[in-house]
Each structure stands twice: as C-alpha cells, then as structure tokens.
Motif scaffolding. Structure first.
Motif, PDB file in Angstrom:
ATOM      1  N   VAL A 184      44.134  61.434  50.791  1.00 51.78           N
ATOM      2  CA  VAL A 184      43.165  60.406  51.137  1.00 51.78           C
ATOM      3  C   VAL A 184      43.473  59.154  50.326  1.00 51.78           C
ATOM      4  O   VAL A 184      43.998  59.236  49.219  1.00 51.78           O
ATOM      5  N   THR A 185      43.145  58.010  50.907  1.00 52.69           N
ATOM      6  CA  THR A 185      43.179  56.749  50.175  1.00 52.69           C
ATOM      7  C   THR A 185      41.754  56.512  49.692  1.00 52.69           C
ATOM      8  O   THR A 185      40.805  56.615  50.479  1.00 52.69           O
ATOM      9  N   CYS A 186      41.605  56.216  48.406  1.00 46.39           N
ATOM     10  CA  CYS A 186      40.289  56.056  47.783  1.00 46.39           C
ATOM     11  C   CYS A 186      40.223  54.762  46.997  1.00 46.39           C
ATOM     12  O   CYS A 186      41.241  54.273  46.513  1.00 46.39           O
ATOM     13  N   VAL A 187      39.024  54.244  46.851  1.00 44.41           N
ATOM     14  CA  VAL A 187      38.748  53.187  45.885  1.00 44.41           C
ATOM     15  C   VAL A 187      38.020  53.875  44.743  1.00 44.41           C
ATOM     16  O   VAL A 187      37.034  54.572  44.953  1.00 44.41           O
ATOM     17  N   GLU A 188      38.541  53.660  43.530  1.00 40.00           N
ATOM     18  CA  GLU A 188      37.969  54.303  42.360  1.00 40.00           C
ATOM     19  C   GLU A 188      37.748  53.270  41.268  1.00 40.00           C
ATOM     20  O   GLU A 188      38.614  52.432  41.017  1.00 40.00           O
ATOM     21  N   LEU A 221      42.932  51.068  44.179  1.00 36.51           N
ATOM     22  CA  LEU A 221      43.144  51.800  45.419  1.00 36.51           C
ATOM     23  C   LEU A 221      44.160  52.886  45.095  1.00 36.51           C
ATOM     24  O   LEU A 221      45.246  52.587  44.578  1.00 36.51           O
ATOM     25  N   LYS A 222      43.813  54.144  45.353  1.00 34.36           N
ATOM     26  CA  LYS A 222      44.660  55.275  44.970  1.00 34.36           C
ATOM     27  C   LYS A 222      44.880  56.190  46.176  1.00 34.36           C
ATOM     28  O   LYS A 222      44.011  56.281  47.045  1.00 34.36           O
ATOM     29  N   ILE A 223      46.004  56.869  46.189  1.00 34.61           N
ATOM     30  CA  ILE A 223      46.244  57.943  47.157  1.00 34.61           C
ATOM     31  C   ILE A 223      46.189  59.237  46.373  1.00 34.61           C
ATOM     32  O   ILE A 223      46.888  59.398  45.368  1.00 34.61           O
ATOM     33  N   ARG A 224      45.335  60.160  46.822  1.00 38.03           N
ATOM     34  CA  ARG A 224      45.122  61.429  46.124  1.00 38.03           C
ATOM     35  C   ARG A 224      45.251  62.584  47.115  1.00 38.03           C
ATOM     36  O   ARG A 224      44.798  62.496  48.252  1.00 38.03           O
TER      37      ARG A 224
END
Length: 182
Positions: free
Chosen positions: A116-120, A139-142
């Motif tokens: 998933v692409t997330c804003v953290e 913005l991260k891919i996890r």
C-alpha cells in the motif's frame, strides 16, 4: 475543488498536502498537529480526520486506536485485508524495541501487489531513519503481504498489523440526510 467533507478522498487530499512537513527540532516532536511534544504519528492522523470531518478513534496511543476499530468491528487484519483508500493503517516495526503497535498512517492506495502507499506522520523518508519517530510527513510504500517483505527490507517480517476503516458510508448518508432536511 476539494472532495466532499466526511469522505476518504478529502482525508487523503488533506494528508497528501502535508507531505514534506518536518517537525521543529527543539523541542523534539513539536508540530502543528498536537499541543504536547510527544511522538505524533497518531496526532497527525487525528488532525487529518478532523480537517476532513472524518471520525477516527483517538489514535494518539496507537494500540488504543487499533482496539477502538476492533470494538467497532471495522478492523481488517494485515495479511488477509483488502485495504481501501482512507483506511487507517497500524504498524509494529520489528526490532524497534517496542513490541506492540507503535505507528499509524493513512492509506492512499492499494498497489495491487501486496503493498500500500501511505501518508505517515513522524516517519523518515530515509529507509535507515526511524520509521516510527522520524520527524517528517512522508509518502511511503509498505508491504502488508508476507510475500513482499523482501521488497523493502530483507529478512524482516511485515510491519503492518492491520487496517481500521472509518465508516465513510455512514458519514456520507448523514450529510445527504442533512441536505435533504435543509
């Protein structure tokens, strides 16, 4: 034109506009998202929810936020989940010295490959930086599927514990009902 209040789209729009924000250096953890100078990933998620008129359980203490979603029956376990944009994603980073859920973010999209692409908030843009107290909105891919763990950090288990899903449908219906009464 912004997305309607109470929607996943607006929650994501607001979160994405914050990418690049960096906390003040003295004192550590000082941000616009909270009054206390504490680790602030949960405060960031709650701040975005408030701005978007999306009800998110208080997730400043991340385990309590996850438990609230579980009690509301709006929790989806990481490995078996089908994440949706706007889901609140909870992490337990292995080997970080905290053996529990210790970080949270907002899902922007499911990449349809077990990630998933997330804003953290309060993470690090650098893979070597502190992922749960890094001082930036990123913005991260996890990975949420075990088969993808080696894509990011070899020999590390998946960090995503699960996803809390705000009840966007109920919020949208409430707004529609209010408009109809007006």
């Amino acid at each position: 034109m912004p997305a309607p209040k109470g929607t996943a789209e607006l929650l994501i729009e607001i979160a994405l506009k914050e990418v690049g924000y960096i906390e003040e250096t003295v004192p550590e953890n000082k941000t616009k998202y909270q009054k206390a100078n504490q680790p602030w990933c949960g405060a960031f998620v709650n701040w975005c929810g408030k701005k978007a008129s999306v009800e998110i359980p208080n997730t400043v203490y991340t385990p309590a936020g996850a438990d609230a979603f579980k009690k509301m029956k709006r929790w989806h376990e990481g490995e078996s989940a089908v994440p949706l944009p706007g889901d609140v994603v909870y992490f337990d980073f292995p080997a970080d010295g905290v053996n529990r859920i210790s970080h949270v973010g907002i899902v922007v999209k499911d990449n349809n490959d077990g990630t998933v692409t997330c804003v953290e908030g309060n993470t690090s843009s650098d893979k070597k930086g502190d992922q749960r107290n890094g001082g930036e909105v990123c913005l991260k891919i996890r990975a949420y599927k075990k088969k993808n763990r080696n894509k990011f950090k070899p020999n590390m288990p998946v960090a995503i514990v699960g996803f809390g899903r705000p009840n966007f449908e109920a919020l949208a219906h409430s707004a529609d009902d209010a408009k109809a009464k007006a």
